[in-house]
Design a protein around this motif. Structure first.
Motif, PDB file in Angstrom:
ATOM      1  N   SER A  61       0.852  -1.186   0.000  1.00 52.63           N
ATOM      2  CA  SER A  61       0.000   0.000   0.000  1.00 52.63           C
ATOM      3  C   SER A  61       0.892   1.243   0.000  1.00 52.63           C
ATOM      4  O   SER A  61       2.050   1.191   0.430  1.00 52.63           O
ATOM      5  CB  SER A  61      -0.926   0.000   1.216  1.00 52.63           C
ATOM      6  OG  SER A  61      -0.164  -0.074   2.411  1.00 52.63           O
TER       7      SER A  61
ATOM      8  N   GLY B 230      -5.559   5.504  -2.102  1.00 50.85           N
ATOM      9  CA  GLY B 230      -6.324   4.398  -2.664  1.00 50.85           C
ATOM     10  C   GLY B 230      -5.548   3.386  -3.481  1.00 50.85           C
ATOM     11  O   GLY B 230      -5.287   2.266  -3.038  1.00 50.85           O
ATOM     12  N   ASP B 231      -5.145   3.751  -4.685  1.00 49.18           N
ATOM     13  CA  ASP B 231      -4.495   2.806  -5.596  1.00 49.18           C
ATOM     14  C   ASP B 231      -3.081   2.485  -5.127  1.00 49.18           C
ATOM     15  O   ASP B 231      -2.385   3.325  -4.557  1.00 49.18           O
ATOM     16  CB  ASP B 231      -4.432   3.377  -7.016  1.00 49.18           C
ATOM     17  CG  ASP B 231      -5.816   3.490  -7.655  1.00 49.18           C
ATOM     18  OD1 ASP B 231      -6.770   2.929  -7.079  1.00 49.18           O
ATOM     19  OD2 ASP B 231      -5.933   4.134  -8.709  1.00 49.18           O
ATOM     20  N   THR B 232      -2.663   1.257  -5.400  1.00 47.79           N
ATOM     21  CA  THR B 232      -1.317   0.841  -5.005  1.00 47.79           C
ATOM     22  C   THR B 232      -0.369   0.688  -6.181  1.00 47.79           C
ATOM     23  O   THR B 232       0.844   0.749  -6.001  1.00 47.79           O
ATOM     24  CB  THR B 232      -1.372  -0.503  -4.246  1.00 47.79           C
ATOM     25  OG1 THR B 232      -1.961  -1.493  -5.099  1.00 47.79           O
ATOM     26  CG2 THR B 232      -2.207  -0.372  -2.983  1.00 47.79           C
ATOM     27  N   THR B 233      -0.911   0.463  -7.384  1.00 48.01           N
ATOM     28  CA  THR B 233      -0.045   0.232  -8.549  1.00 48.01           C
ATOM     29  C   THR B 233      -0.447   1.111  -9.731  1.00 48.01           C
ATOM     30  O   THR B 233      -1.578   1.608  -9.804  1.00 48.01           O
ATOM     31  CB  THR B 233      -0.113  -1.242  -9.002  1.00 48.01           C
ATOM     32  OG1 THR B 233      -1.447  -1.523  -9.467  1.00 48.01           O
ATOM     33  CG2 THR B 233       0.252  -2.189  -7.875  1.00 48.01           C
TER      34      THR B 233
ATOM     35  N   GLN C  46      -0.767   0.060 -12.870  1.00 42.95           N
ATOM     36  CA  GLN C  46      -1.754  -0.633 -13.700  1.00 42.95           C
ATOM     37  C   GLN C  46      -3.156  -0.575 -13.096  1.00 42.95           C
ATOM     38  O   GLN C  46      -4.160  -0.576 -13.817  1.00 42.95           O
ATOM     39  CB  GLN C  46      -1.331  -2.085 -13.953  1.00 42.95           C
ATOM     40  CG  GLN C  46      -1.158  -2.944 -12.721  1.00 42.95           C
ATOM     41  CD  GLN C  46       0.260  -2.911 -12.176  1.00 42.95           C
ATOM     42  OE1 GLN C  46       1.005  -1.978 -12.431  1.00 42.95           O
ATOM     43  NE2 GLN C  46       0.637  -3.950 -11.440  1.00 42.95           N
ATOM     44  N   GLU C  47      -3.225  -0.496 -11.778  1.00 43.27           N
ATOM     45  CA  GLU C  47      -4.525  -0.363 -11.117  1.00 43.27           C
ATOM     46  C   GLU C  47      -5.160   0.978 -11.453  1.00 43.27           C
ATOM     47  O   GLU C  47      -6.371   1.061 -11.732  1.00 43.27           O
ATOM     48  CB  GLU C  47      -4.346  -0.512  -9.603  1.00 43.27           C
ATOM     49  CG  GLU C  47      -5.643  -0.472  -8.804  1.00 43.27           C
ATOM     50  CD  GLU C  47      -5.395  -0.587  -7.310  1.00 43.27           C
ATOM     51  OE1 GLU C  47      -6.384  -0.480  -6.558  1.00 43.27           O
ATOM     52  OE2 GLU C  47      -4.237  -0.783  -6.899  1.00 43.27           O
ATOM     53  N   THR C  48      -4.356   2.033 -11.434  1.00 38.21           N
ATOM     54  CA  THR C  48      -4.854   3.365 -11.761  1.00 38.21           C
ATOM     55  C   THR C  48      -5.302   3.451 -13.220  1.00 38.21           C
ATOM     56  O   THR C  48      -6.337   4.048 -13.538  1.00 38.21           O
ATOM     57  CB  THR C  48      -3.774   4.416 -11.490  1.00 38.21           C
ATOM     58  OG1 THR C  48      -3.429   4.390 -10.101  1.00 38.21           O
ATOM     59  CG2 THR C  48      -4.254   5.815 -11.848  1.00 38.21           C
TER      60      THR C  48
ATOM     61  N   GLY D 217      -6.138   0.926 -15.131  1.00 37.64           N
ATOM     62  CA  GLY D 217      -7.123  -0.089 -15.462  1.00 37.64           C
ATOM     63  C   GLY D 217      -6.662  -1.010 -16.577  1.00 37.64           C
ATOM     64  O   GLY D 217      -7.461  -1.408 -17.442  1.00 37.64           O
TER      65      GLY D 217
ATOM     66  N   SER E 269       4.437  -0.779  -8.279  1.00 39.51           N
ATOM     67  CA  SER E 269       3.703  -0.162  -7.171  1.00 39.51           C
ATOM     68  C   SER E 269       4.187   1.276  -7.005  1.00 39.51           C
ATOM     69  O   SER E 269       5.340   1.612  -7.313  1.00 39.51           O
ATOM     70  CB  SER E 269       3.936  -0.941  -5.882  1.00 39.51           C
ATOM     71  OG  SER E 269       5.228  -0.686  -5.349  1.00 39.51           O
ATOM     72  N   TYR E 270       3.285   2.121  -6.520  1.00 39.28           N
ATOM     73  CA  TYR E 270       3.660   3.514  -6.288  1.00 39.28           C
ATOM     74  C   TYR E 270       4.726   3.601  -5.196  1.00 39.28           C
ATOM     75  O   TYR E 270       5.622   4.448  -5.264  1.00 39.28           O
ATOM     76  CB  TYR E 270       2.428   4.326  -5.896  1.00 39.28           C
ATOM     77  CG  TYR E 270       1.496   4.577  -7.060  1.00 39.28           C
ATOM     78  CD1 TYR E 270       1.901   5.336  -8.148  1.00 39.28           C
ATOM     79  CD2 TYR E 270       0.215   4.039  -7.081  1.00 39.28           C
ATOM     80  CE1 TYR E 270       1.065   5.567  -9.227  1.00 39.28           C
ATOM     81  CE2 TYR E 270      -0.642   4.268  -8.147  1.00 39.28           C
ATOM     82  CZ  TYR E 270      -0.214   5.030  -9.222  1.00 39.28           C
ATOM     83  OH  TYR E 270      -1.045   5.244 -10.292  1.00 39.28           O
TER      84      TYR E 270
END
Length: 355
Positions: free
Chosen positions: A68, A138-141, A143-145, A147, A313-314
């Protein structure tokens, strides 16, 4: 199964010692010498691991869980860690492998690094550390941001690294250096006599980082290479006797010492070296900064700058940049500024008139 950690750690220590691969030098040289000789191979190690981890995840062998993202803790901790590794003369893995070579200054840095990592994770400052790391977004990576599949950042990053590798190879070709004659022939020459080039270090580091994932998973630990938490576990085990702390990751870091010692003895580079008092004090201070900084940031140059970056990951990439900036700031304070002061204090040459 935890003994596989010891074996892999020994391989890692051997590779680091023979290639002289240290992220501190990679970041420092990028600033001081405008040289990417070690920096690009480090990016190559990240790319290799990213491809391997994505493939292993896709076939269900491993299930990585990116950290996270706690922005303030990661930025502040990463910057402090960057300062610490310059003071200590090496990053976390660099400190381990140099301790295996017999550098007492590295032993001092290593002891204080592990001690203050334990203080932050399991000791009186654990509450502060947990509170700082609890302030997440919120977002951890990446690619998650966006999508998208993890393969999107993997392919894009790998393509960028491929371009940088080609460029660096061309630069290296223009600056070839003479090599000292080896004492042995055959395999022994390459294992012990010849210092491996940064490309060997980067490629092998990336491959070892991939292998760490399934081995660690098989031992009941979901993670790849890591240095800070197992270092803290060693100190806590020594003070509490809690054997449950001795896991695969602890074996890994102990293996680094073993592997670097074997490599140093085989190459004739092992010897006990005692630095002066000021260097010892600075190494100890660097160890303190490393332990506190890595705990706040959630990892060191291995846990964050190598492993978490490969997961995109960020925490990994923001910490990567924060550590680099901390390294550059400390390099200016401890290396560049003293050099400039010394140059300014030297008397100007006296010019004599021509006869």
């Amino acid at each position: 199964m935890i003994l596989t950690g010891l074996l892999l750690g020994a391989a890692l220590g051997y590779v680091l010692q023979r290639s002289r691969f240290c992220v501190t030098g990679a970041f420092r040289d990028l600033y001081m010498a405008r040289s990417s000789r070690y920096f690009v191979p480090f990016l190559l190690a990240i790319a290799i691991q990213a491809i391997g981890v994505a493939a292993l995840t896709g076939i269900g062998v491993i299930a990585p869980e990116p950290a996270s993202f706690a922005p303030l803790a990661v930025v502040g901790g990463g910057f402090l860690f960057g300062i610490g590794i310059v003071m200590a003369g090496g990053c976390a893995t660099g400190t381990y492998y140099r301790a295996g070579e017999g550098l007492l200054g590295s032993w001092v840095a290593l002891i204080f690094y592990a001690l203050f990592a334990a203080v932050m994770k399991y000791g009186p400052l654990a509450g502060f550390n947990d509170a700082a790391r609890a302030r997440t977004v919120g977002d951890t990576t990446i690619q998650e941001t966006l999508g998208v599949s993890v393969w999107v950042p993997v392919v894009v990053f790998s393509a960028i690294v491929a371009v940088l590798v080609v460029r660096q190879i061309r630069i290296n070709a223009r600056h070839r250096t003479a090599k000292l004659p080896a004492r042995r022939t055959g395999l022994g020459r390459y294992l012990a006599d010849v210092v491996w080039n940064p490309w060997a270090g980067g490629v092998l580091l990336g491959l070892i980082a991939i292998i760490a994932w399934p081995l660690s998973t098989a031992a009941g630990r979901n993670g790849g290479l890591g240095i800070t938490t197992p270092s803290a576990k060693i100190v806590t085990f020594l003070t509490t006797g809690d054997v449950t702390l001795v896991d695969w990751s602890v074996m890994l870091v102990l293996g680094i010492l073993v592997g670097s010692f074997i490599a140093a003895k085989a190459s004739g580079e092992f010897r006990w070296r005692v630095p002066d008092a000021s260097t010892m004090l600075r190494s100890g201070g660097g160890g303190v900064a490393m332990g506190i900084g890595a705990s706040l940031a959630g990892g060191c140059t291995i846990g964050n700058s190598l492993v978490e970056t490969s997961l995109f990951s960020y925490q990994g990439w923001v910490s990567f940049l924060a550590i680099m900036l901390g390294t550059w700031g400390a390099a200016w304070i401890f290396l560049v500024r003293p050099q400039k002061a010394a140059a300014a204090s030297r008397p100007a040459p006296v010019l004599t008139p021509a006869a």
